[in-house]
Design a protein around this motif. Structure first.
Motif, PDB file in Angstrom:
ATOM      1  N   GLN A   1       0.937  -1.322   0.350  1.00  0.00           N
ATOM      2  CA  GLN A   1       0.183   0.258   0.175  1.00  0.00           C
ATOM      3  C   GLN A   1       0.255   1.573   0.039  1.00  0.00           C
ATOM      4  O   GLN A   1       1.563   0.766   1.000  1.00  0.00           O
ATOM      5  CB  GLN A   1      -1.356  -0.073   1.338  1.00  0.00           C
ATOM      6  CG  GLN A   1      -2.097  -0.963   1.300  1.00  0.00           C
ATOM      7  CD  GLN A   1      -2.848  -1.243   2.307  1.00  0.00           C
ATOM      8  OE1 GLN A   1      -3.283  -0.011   2.497  1.00  0.00           O
ATOM      9  NE2 GLN A   1      -3.180  -1.820   3.588  1.00  0.00           N
ATOM     10  N   THR A   2       0.056   1.839  -1.079  1.00  0.00           N
ATOM     11  CA  THR A   2       1.004   3.527  -0.499  1.00  0.00           C
ATOM     12  C   THR A   2       0.877   4.469   0.769  1.00  0.00           C
ATOM     13  O   THR A   2      -1.043   5.171  -0.062  1.00  0.00           O
ATOM     14  CB  THR A   2       1.317   4.338  -2.157  1.00  0.00           C
ATOM     15  OG1 THR A   2       1.809   3.325  -2.669  1.00  0.00           O
ATOM     16  CG2 THR A   2       1.970   5.155  -2.053  1.00  0.00           C
ATOM     17  N   PRO A   3       0.999   5.331   1.385  1.00  0.00           N
ATOM     18  CA  PRO A   3       0.179   5.942   2.349  1.00  0.00           C
ATOM     19  C   PRO A   3      -0.456   7.044   1.918  1.00  0.00           C
ATOM     20  O   PRO A   3       0.790   7.902   0.561  1.00  0.00           O
ATOM     21  CB  PRO A   3       1.139   6.201   3.461  1.00  0.00           C
ATOM     22  CG  PRO A   3       2.989   6.511   2.645  1.00  0.00           C
ATOM     23  CD  PRO A   3       2.437   4.964   1.540  1.00  0.00           C
ATOM     24  N   SER A   4      -1.140   8.048   2.243  1.00  0.00           N
ATOM     25  CA  SER A   4      -1.541   9.150   1.603  1.00  0.00           C
ATOM     26  C   SER A   4      -2.239   9.744   2.455  1.00  0.00           C
ATOM     27  O   SER A   4      -2.564   9.157   3.953  1.00  0.00           O
ATOM     28  CB  SER A   4      -2.164   9.229  -0.054  1.00  0.00           C
ATOM     29  OG  SER A   4      -3.551   8.631   0.823  1.00  0.00           O
TER      30      SER A   4
ATOM     31  N   ARG B   1      -4.468   8.666   5.437  1.00  0.00           N
ATOM     32  CA  ARG B   1      -4.876   6.884   6.009  1.00  0.00           C
ATOM     33  C   ARG B   1      -4.402   6.440   7.262  1.00  0.00           C
ATOM     34  O   ARG B   1      -3.875   7.274   8.071  1.00  0.00           O
ATOM     35  CB  ARG B   1      -3.716   6.590   4.654  1.00  0.00           C
ATOM     36  CG  ARG B   1      -3.770   6.661   3.254  1.00  0.00           C
ATOM     37  CD  ARG B   1      -5.496   5.781   2.832  1.00  0.00           C
ATOM     38  NE  ARG B   1      -5.342   3.990   2.606  1.00  0.00           N
ATOM     39  CZ  ARG B   1      -4.758   3.209   2.275  1.00  0.00           C
ATOM     40  NH1 ARG B   1      -4.059   3.948   1.254  1.00  0.00           N
ATOM     41  NH2 ARG B   1      -4.782   2.244   2.463  1.00  0.00           N
ATOM     42  N   VAL B   2      -5.317   5.583   7.951  1.00  0.00           N
ATOM     43  CA  VAL B   2      -5.305   5.079   9.011  1.00  0.00           C
ATOM     44  C   VAL B   2      -4.578   4.388   9.351  1.00  0.00           C
ATOM     45  O   VAL B   2      -4.975   2.522   8.414  1.00  0.00           O
ATOM     46  CB  VAL B   2      -6.670   4.829   9.542  1.00  0.00           C
ATOM     47  CG1 VAL B   2      -6.179   4.443  10.756  1.00  0.00           C
ATOM     48  CG2 VAL B   2      -7.237   6.232   9.519  1.00  0.00           C
ATOM     49  N   VAL B   3      -3.076   4.316  10.422  1.00  0.00           N
ATOM     50  CA  VAL B   3      -2.109   2.871  10.678  1.00  0.00           C
ATOM     51  C   VAL B   3      -2.461   2.437  11.555  1.00  0.00           C
ATOM     52  O   VAL B   3      -3.240   3.885  12.646  1.00  0.00           O
ATOM     53  CB  VAL B   3      -0.979   3.315   9.811  1.00  0.00           C
ATOM     54  CG1 VAL B   3      -1.025   3.914   8.298  1.00  0.00           C
ATOM     55  CG2 VAL B   3      -0.218   4.725  10.748  1.00  0.00           C
TER      56      VAL B   3
ATOM     57  N   THR C   1      -3.326   8.625  12.313  1.00  0.00           N
ATOM     58  CA  THR C   1      -4.241   9.480  10.720  1.00  0.00           C
ATOM     59  C   THR C   1      -2.719  10.147  10.252  1.00  0.00           C
ATOM     60  O   THR C   1      -1.651  10.341  11.025  1.00  0.00           O
ATOM     61  CB  THR C   1      -4.493  10.694  11.225  1.00  0.00           C
ATOM     62  OG1 THR C   1      -6.018   9.997  11.666  1.00  0.00           O
ATOM     63  CG2 THR C   1      -4.899  11.354   9.549  1.00  0.00           C
ATOM     64  N   VAL C   2      -2.134   9.307   8.894  1.00  0.00           N
ATOM     65  CA  VAL C   2      -1.086   9.820   8.131  1.00  0.00           C
ATOM     66  C   VAL C   2      -1.218  11.665   7.877  1.00  0.00           C
ATOM     67  O   VAL C   2      -2.122  12.113   7.741  1.00  0.00           O
ATOM     68  CB  VAL C   2      -1.172   9.619   7.034  1.00  0.00           C
ATOM     69  CG1 VAL C   2       0.281   9.906   6.222  1.00  0.00           C
ATOM     70  CG2 VAL C   2      -0.403   8.144   7.347  1.00  0.00           C
TER      71      VAL C   2
ATOM     72  N   TRP D   1       0.402  -1.275   8.691  1.00  0.00           N
ATOM     73  CA  TRP D   1      -0.839  -1.460   8.248  1.00  0.00           C
ATOM     74  C   TRP D   1      -1.580  -2.185   9.286  1.00  0.00           C
ATOM     75  O   TRP D   1      -1.708  -3.259   9.132  1.00  0.00           O
ATOM     76  CB  TRP D   1      -1.163  -1.892   6.775  1.00  0.00           C
ATOM     77  CG  TRP D   1      -0.547  -0.664   5.700  1.00  0.00           C
ATOM     78  CD1 TRP D   1       0.287  -0.908   5.247  1.00  0.00           C
ATOM     79  CD2 TRP D   1      -0.786   1.019   5.640  1.00  0.00           C
ATOM     80  NE1 TRP D   1       1.189   0.751   4.189  1.00  0.00           N
ATOM     81  CE2 TRP D   1       0.059   1.214   4.621  1.00  0.00           C
ATOM     82  CE3 TRP D   1      -2.134   1.374   5.558  1.00  0.00           C
ATOM     83  CZ2 TRP D   1       0.015   2.705   3.936  1.00  0.00           C
ATOM     84  CZ3 TRP D   1      -2.495   2.644   4.702  1.00  0.00           C
ATOM     85  CH2 TRP D   1      -1.161   2.548   4.327  1.00  0.00           C
TER      86      TRP D   1
ATOM     87  N   ARG E   1      -6.713  -6.706   6.915  1.00  0.00           N
ATOM     88  CA  ARG E   1      -7.548  -6.356   6.181  1.00  0.00           C
ATOM     89  C   ARG E   1      -8.410  -7.348   7.298  1.00  0.00           C
ATOM     90  O   ARG E   1      -8.371  -8.451   7.364  1.00  0.00           O
ATOM     91  CB  ARG E   1      -6.715  -7.067   4.783  1.00  0.00           C
ATOM     92  CG  ARG E   1      -6.213  -5.559   4.709  1.00  0.00           C
ATOM     93  CD  ARG E   1      -6.629  -5.922   2.515  1.00  0.00           C
ATOM     94  NE  ARG E   1      -5.628  -5.079   2.779  1.00  0.00           N
ATOM     95  CZ  ARG E   1      -6.671  -4.184   1.438  1.00  0.00           C
ATOM     96  NH1 ARG E   1      -7.498  -3.968   1.200  1.00  0.00           N
ATOM     97  NH2 ARG E   1      -5.338  -2.619   1.027  1.00  0.00           N
TER      98      ARG E   1
END
Length: 86
Positions: free
Chosen positions: A3-6, A9-11, A29-30, A81, A84
């Motif tokens: 996945q690419t962070p932006s 996004r929540v990690v 949050t990123v 991450w 899922r």
């Protein structure tokens, strides 16, 4: 990295359990994406939401990994991450 962070996004970030009602990870949050490392991890800034009276904490220059295992093996501040769900 899969996945690419932006921004936004929540990690999950590793935290001191004393500051987070006993849990050693917290959602975050990123807030800034810096760069991707050669190992596939990313460098990011985060705002964590803690389960405590002091409800948030800022983290800068955190390495973001694909998995919890990679993050825990890292020597330094780390995030990963969320798994899922099926």
């Amino acid at each position: 990295m899969s996945q690419t962070p932006s921004l936004g996004r929540v990690v999950l970030v590793l935290v001191n359990p004393i500051t987070n009602n006993g849990s050693d990870s917290a959602p975050a949050t990123v807030t800034r994406v810096w760069e991707q490392h050669q190992d596939g991890s990313w460098l990011v800034n985060l705002k964590a939401n803690l389960d405590a009276p002091t409800s948030s904490k800022w983290f800068t220059s955190v390495q973001l990994f694909d998995t919890e295992e990679q993050a825990r093996a890292h020597d330094g501040e780390a995030a990963y991450w969320p798994p899922r769900t099926p």
